[in-house]
Design an enzyme around this catalytic site. Structure first.
Site, mmCIF file in Angstrom:
data_model
loop_
_atom_site.group_PDB
_atom_site.id
_atom_site.type_symbol
_atom_site.label_atom_id
_atom_site.label_comp_id
_atom_site.label_asym_id
_atom_site.label_seq_id
_atom_site.Cartn_x
_atom_site.Cartn_y
_atom_site.Cartn_z
ATOM 1 N N TYR A 4 -15.844 25.995 -0.345
ATOM 2 C CA TYR A 4 -15.762 24.569 -0.705
ATOM 3 C C TYR A 4 -14.421 24.226 -1.333
ATOM 4 O O TYR A 4 -13.879 23.144 -1.123
ATOM 5 C CB TYR A 4 -16.866 24.160 -1.683
ATOM 6 C CG TYR A 4 -18.253 24.687 -1.408
ATOM 7 C CD1 TYR A 4 -18.706 24.947 -0.119
ATOM 8 C CD2 TYR A 4 -19.121 24.930 -2.455
ATOM 9 C CE1 TYR A 4 -19.985 25.432 0.118
ATOM 10 C CE2 TYR A 4 -20.406 25.409 -2.234
ATOM 11 C CZ TYR A 4 -20.831 25.663 -0.947
ATOM 12 O OH TYR A 4 -22.088 26.135 -0.724
ATOM 13 N N LYS B 114 -11.938 3.438 1.470
ATOM 14 C CA LYS B 114 -10.762 2.800 0.856
ATOM 15 C C LYS B 114 -11.258 1.599 0.057
ATOM 16 O O LYS B 114 -11.523 0.526 0.611
ATOM 17 C CB LYS B 114 -9.806 2.369 1.962
ATOM 18 C CG LYS B 114 -8.521 1.758 1.499
ATOM 19 C CD LYS B 114 -7.654 1.454 2.727
ATOM 20 C CE LYS B 114 -6.289 1.002 2.342
ATOM 21 N NZ LYS B 114 -5.428 0.844 3.517
ATOM 22 N N GLU C 106 0.837 -1.199 0.000
ATOM 23 C CA GLU C 106 0.000 0.000 0.000
ATOM 24 C C GLU C 106 0.874 1.253 0.000
ATOM 25 O O GLU C 106 0.575 2.237 -0.676
ATOM 26 C CB GLU C 106 -0.901 0.024 1.230
ATOM 27 C CG GLU C 106 -1.946 -1.066 1.249
ATOM 28 C CD GLU C 106 -2.728 -1.058 2.537
ATOM 29 O OE1 GLU C 106 -3.918 -0.681 2.468
ATOM 30 O OE2 GLU C 106 -2.171 -1.405 3.596
ATOM 31 N N GLU D 24 -8.167 6.179 10.582
ATOM 32 C CA GLU D 24 -8.541 6.951 11.761
ATOM 33 C C GLU D 24 -7.606 8.148 11.947
ATOM 34 O O GLU D 24 -8.047 9.250 12.301
ATOM 35 C CB GLU D 24 -8.510 6.071 13.017
ATOM 36 C CG GLU D 24 -9.564 4.989 13.045
ATOM 37 C CD GLU D 24 -9.174 3.677 12.356
ATOM 38 O OE1 GLU D 24 -9.855 2.678 12.605
ATOM 39 O OE2 GLU D 24 -8.201 3.659 11.563
#
Length: 124
Positions: free
Chosen positions: A53, A99, A21, A73
């Protein structure tokens, strides 16, 4: 409380526990819901009385495409803190990070983390 939602922002990052990853990276999507009193913006039609935004996207992008994190997290917590630092009108934020296709055993469309934080959580 009023809400601004920025949905399905897409980023390519190198977050995760596994070395592949961190080496190969992958796509992530992020939704943010920003809550506060935006009534004045509705009355004045001035950007200064709301949350931009585009700036929300840029703050999120800097974190998602920057330093690699092991955990979603940690990413969500960092985004929350940065949003409170960036936007004085922000009172509460909910962040969802998705994910797709995580490299874990089994068949999954995606895994995700959702956190909700209040400005008071960061003020002592």
């Amino acid at each position: 409380m009023d809400k601004i939602k920025v949905n399905q922002m897409m980023f390519y990052g190198y977050h995760g526990l596994f070395s592949e990853e961190n080496k190969l990276g992958q796509r992530f999507t992020v939704d943010v819901e920003l809550m506060g009193d935006f009534r004045k913006a509705g009355q004045t039609d001035r950007m200064e009385d709301s949350i931009d935004y585009g700036q929300v996207y840029e703050v999120t992008k800097e974190i998602m495409e920057g330093k690699a994190y092991n955990l979603l997290e940690s990413l969500a917590e960092t985004i929350a803190q940065s949003m409170f630092d960036s936007f004085s009108l922000l009172e509460t934020i909910t962040i969802y990070i998705d994910k797709p296709g995580p490299p874990i055993p089994g068949y999954y469309q995606s895994v995700g983390v959702e956190v909700t934080r209040k400005r008071d959580d960061y003020e002592a």
